[in-house]
Design an enzyme around this catalytic site. Sequence first.
Site, short mmCIF file in Angstrom:
data_model
loop_
_atom_site.label_atom_id
_atom_site.label_comp_id
_atom_site.label_asym_id
_atom_site.label_seq_id
_atom_site.Cartn_x
_atom_site.Cartn_y
_atom_site.Cartn_z
N LYS A 136 1.14 -1.45 -0.17
CA LYS A 136 0.38 0.31 -0.25
C LYS A 136 0.94 1.30 -0.21
O LYS A 136 0.95 2.25 -1.01
CB LYS A 136 -1.00 -0.18 1.17
CG LYS A 136 -0.01 0.21 2.65
CD LYS A 136 -1.43 0.50 3.96
CE LYS A 136 -0.13 0.27 4.77
NZ LYS A 136 -0.28 0.97 6.10
N THR A 137 2.07 0.84 0.70
CA THR A 137 3.06 2.55 0.46
C THR A 137 3.46 2.70 -0.79
O THR A 137 3.29 4.36 -1.39
CB THR A 137 3.86 2.22 1.62
OG1 THR A 137 3.15 1.60 2.90
CG2 THR A 137 4.86 3.51 1.70
N ASP A 184 -3.70 7.54 5.49
CA ASP A 184 -3.09 5.68 5.52
C ASP A 184 -3.60 5.68 7.14
O ASP A 184 -3.96 6.05 7.75
CB ASP A 184 -1.30 5.77 5.58
CG ASP A 184 -1.33 4.77 4.95
OD1 ASP A 184 -1.68 3.84 4.84
OD2 ASP A 184 0.23 5.15 5.25
N GLU A 185 -3.86 4.25 7.13
CA GLU A 185 -4.33 3.49 7.90
C GLU A 185 -5.52 3.56 8.60
O GLU A 185 -5.34 3.89 10.16
CB GLU A 185 -3.10 4.05 9.76
CG GLU A 185 -1.77 3.49 9.37
CD GLU A 185 -1.74 2.02 9.44
OE1 GLU A 185 -2.00 1.57 9.38
OE2 GLU A 185 -0.23 1.86 8.94
N GLN A 208 -6.09 -4.45 10.65
CA GLN A 208 -5.46 -4.28 11.43
C GLN A 208 -5.70 -2.98 12.40
O GLN A 208 -4.50 -2.43 12.98
CB GLN A 208 -4.69 -3.86 10.75
CG GLN A 208 -3.75 -5.00 9.58
CD GLN A 208 -2.54 -4.51 9.31
OE1 GLN A 208 -1.81 -4.17 9.33
NE2 GLN A 208 -2.91 -5.03 7.89
N ARG A 244 4.09 -9.06 10.52
CA ARG A 244 5.70 -7.79 10.96
C ARG A 244 6.54 -9.23 9.79
O ARG A 244 7.86 -8.49 9.05
CB ARG A 244 5.70 -7.24 12.40
CG ARG A 244 4.64 -6.72 12.66
CD ARG A 244 4.74 -5.80 11.70
NE ARG A 244 3.27 -5.89 11.16
CZ ARG A 244 2.79 -5.07 9.93
NH1 ARG A 244 3.39 -3.83 10.06
NH2 ARG A 244 1.17 -5.47 9.58
#
Length: 729
Positions: A32-33, A219-220, A250, A601
């Site tokens: 996504k980044t 974002d997030e 998340q 992660r």
Amino acid sequence: MELINGLNDRQREAVLYGEGPLLILAGAGSGKTRVLTHRIAYLIKERGVFPGNILAITFTNKAANEMKERIDHLLDGNIDELWMGTFHSACVRILRRNIDRIGYDRAFSIYDRDDQITLVKECIKDLNLNKDMFKERSILSVIGSLKDRMVDPDTYINEHYNEYYYRNVGEVYALYEKKLKANNALDFDDLILKTIELFNKDGDVLDYYQRKFKYVFVDEFQDTNKSQYELVRLITGRYKNICVVGDPDQSIYKFRGADISNILNFEKDFEDATTILLEQNYRSTKNILEVANQVIKNNYGRKEKDLWTDNEKGDRVVVESLLDEREEANFVANKIEQLLVEGYKPKDFAILYRTNAQSRTFEEVFMRRQIPYKIVGGLRFYDRKEIKDIVAYLNLIQNPADDLSLKRIVNVPKRGIGNATLEKVEAYANQKGESIYKALLELDEIPNLSTRAKNNLKSFLDMINSFMAMSEVMGLREFLEEVINKTGYVKELEQEDSIESQTRLDNIREFLSVAVDFEVNNPNGTLEDFLANISLLSDVDKTEDVDNAVTLLTVHSAKGLEFPVVFIVGMEEGLFPISRALDDEEELEEERRLCYVAITRAERLLFITHAKLRTIYGNINYTLPSRFLDEMPKEYIKSSEDEKKESFNNKGLIQVIDYTSERESSKALRVNNQDLDIGDKVNHKKWGVGTIVQIKERDGDKELVIAFDKVGLKRLLLSIAPIEILKGE
DNA sequence: CCCATTCTGGTTTTT
DNA sequence: CCAGAATGGG
């Protein structure tokens, strides 16, 4: 076009998307980044959008800097005008320009959690409330959640008028707000709320920013709260070019007001929103991803989503069962040393834990074994007393209305201005309805002050005044040096000449170099900017950039990061999931999401550990493996306990402890205690039969930890305990 | 007013 | 167990 090279179909669709609301549901590690940076670069390069017309909200400043750098790489043009940062830093920027329009001074202070607690404490005292009943922390959490939900004090008081406790919590809330205003200060929540208020009250300002930010990114998004959502809604009101990226699985900040429904309602609130799903994971091996998928599946009512990957299968996930936290840390250290030999670098490793307190054992073990490490969060640099003191000086100089900061440092270092004196000044200030600083300007009017006190106050005032004048003309570093010297702060520490004072001096020097860095990076930055900058840093932002070290951090802090090798430690019932979540289905699901974040992660190797005994508050507790371990499919897991078990004749606790008893302490005990050993059964007069699980030397006596069949673990001294040893195997 | 000592009570996570 | 608060003596 190079900007879409190497992207998959879905990613490309997101990058090239035209106007209007866009929701990108991006699974962990789905790039996504990459999509965000490429989309922003695409808008600037191919669609001719001026960078200053773009606002991008990230979760940390670090993420913002990294993204900005990546966009910079993709373009040749200048992107200085691009606004990229956290909600809080963007709001500060807006408020510094315009907050005077809603009755604040633009030099406002920003209060952190400690300041908030101090302020709430004052409120409780002022309202004559019983401090055993009204705990500042719990009140603050109510205030926080009310602010997150944009409920004002009056509304809350009216709703709870007949409940003594909550009505008074409302009164504290009201007074707290009043005090913030009097100090010309904003807390973190206010940064968002006051921006909203500014937009609502001043159409011109709103119009300006609505026109300016033609494209907005968040974002997030799963971790935004109601007020942040409202802010986004306001800013994008004109063009509706809002692109949000998130993953409901998340969402881990419910305790901070994060509202998953923001993401679930997005399509309702923004008409004709397009949704794009990113489900291909580029980060982890098949084994790791499958474990993550199986765990998160246990959450009820979530939108089914199956993350998949083309990556190799990889090693199975290792689950390791250890005796206690010390062995756990040693196991991790062993693994790291072993993998370092195989070619991994220290920076490839991360240790993830549920609570900051768990870091200590790892620190001790890593230090002894000389494994380079860095800790994110925990004992924070900016939370150190000496740094907070210096910052309080700066706050006061910049914002004289800031009574809280004044009170913190008026007698640091000691200048003979004690509580009694200060209370007289404060009483006078309160009665006149002005700040303490202002009251000091009228020193002669203040009643009941001794000459001595007056002189001390006068020289304090003169000093602050001279700082105020200096701050106008000096560079930041020069000014800071002036402050730490002229206040006598450094001198006091130098005279103390202890190891502790030496560390403090080092910290102050470190702080000076932070200021120098800031000066270099922000040639036009003011004292205000510097203060805002340091108060808005996240733990991740604050972590020193050690070249090559193992990273120790909470699962929360690890959000958005990735590491080749991950250790998730303390996987025990009551710790992960945390005890408070055990009987609450919603909180349990949040813990499970947290576990999902932790697992995802990892890129190549994942180790999960749990201890059977864990010391909490100095008490040894018996712990059970986390339920999340049961949810992990056996075929992707390898447990070295399985292998070991076969070579031991395992009959339960005694044998379990036997096979781990190679550790130093037990070895020594075996020599010294012919009569008494770990695993021996005893009979206690009151508690009945138990098994010795630990023996420690203590002042010539022996301290025993015994697991009793009926009452659990107890700690007692051999010499005085009414026990008999049950012999005969 | 200052310092040393005792006591209490607190751990989820954080911008 | 540990840090910060409360307390009391100098």
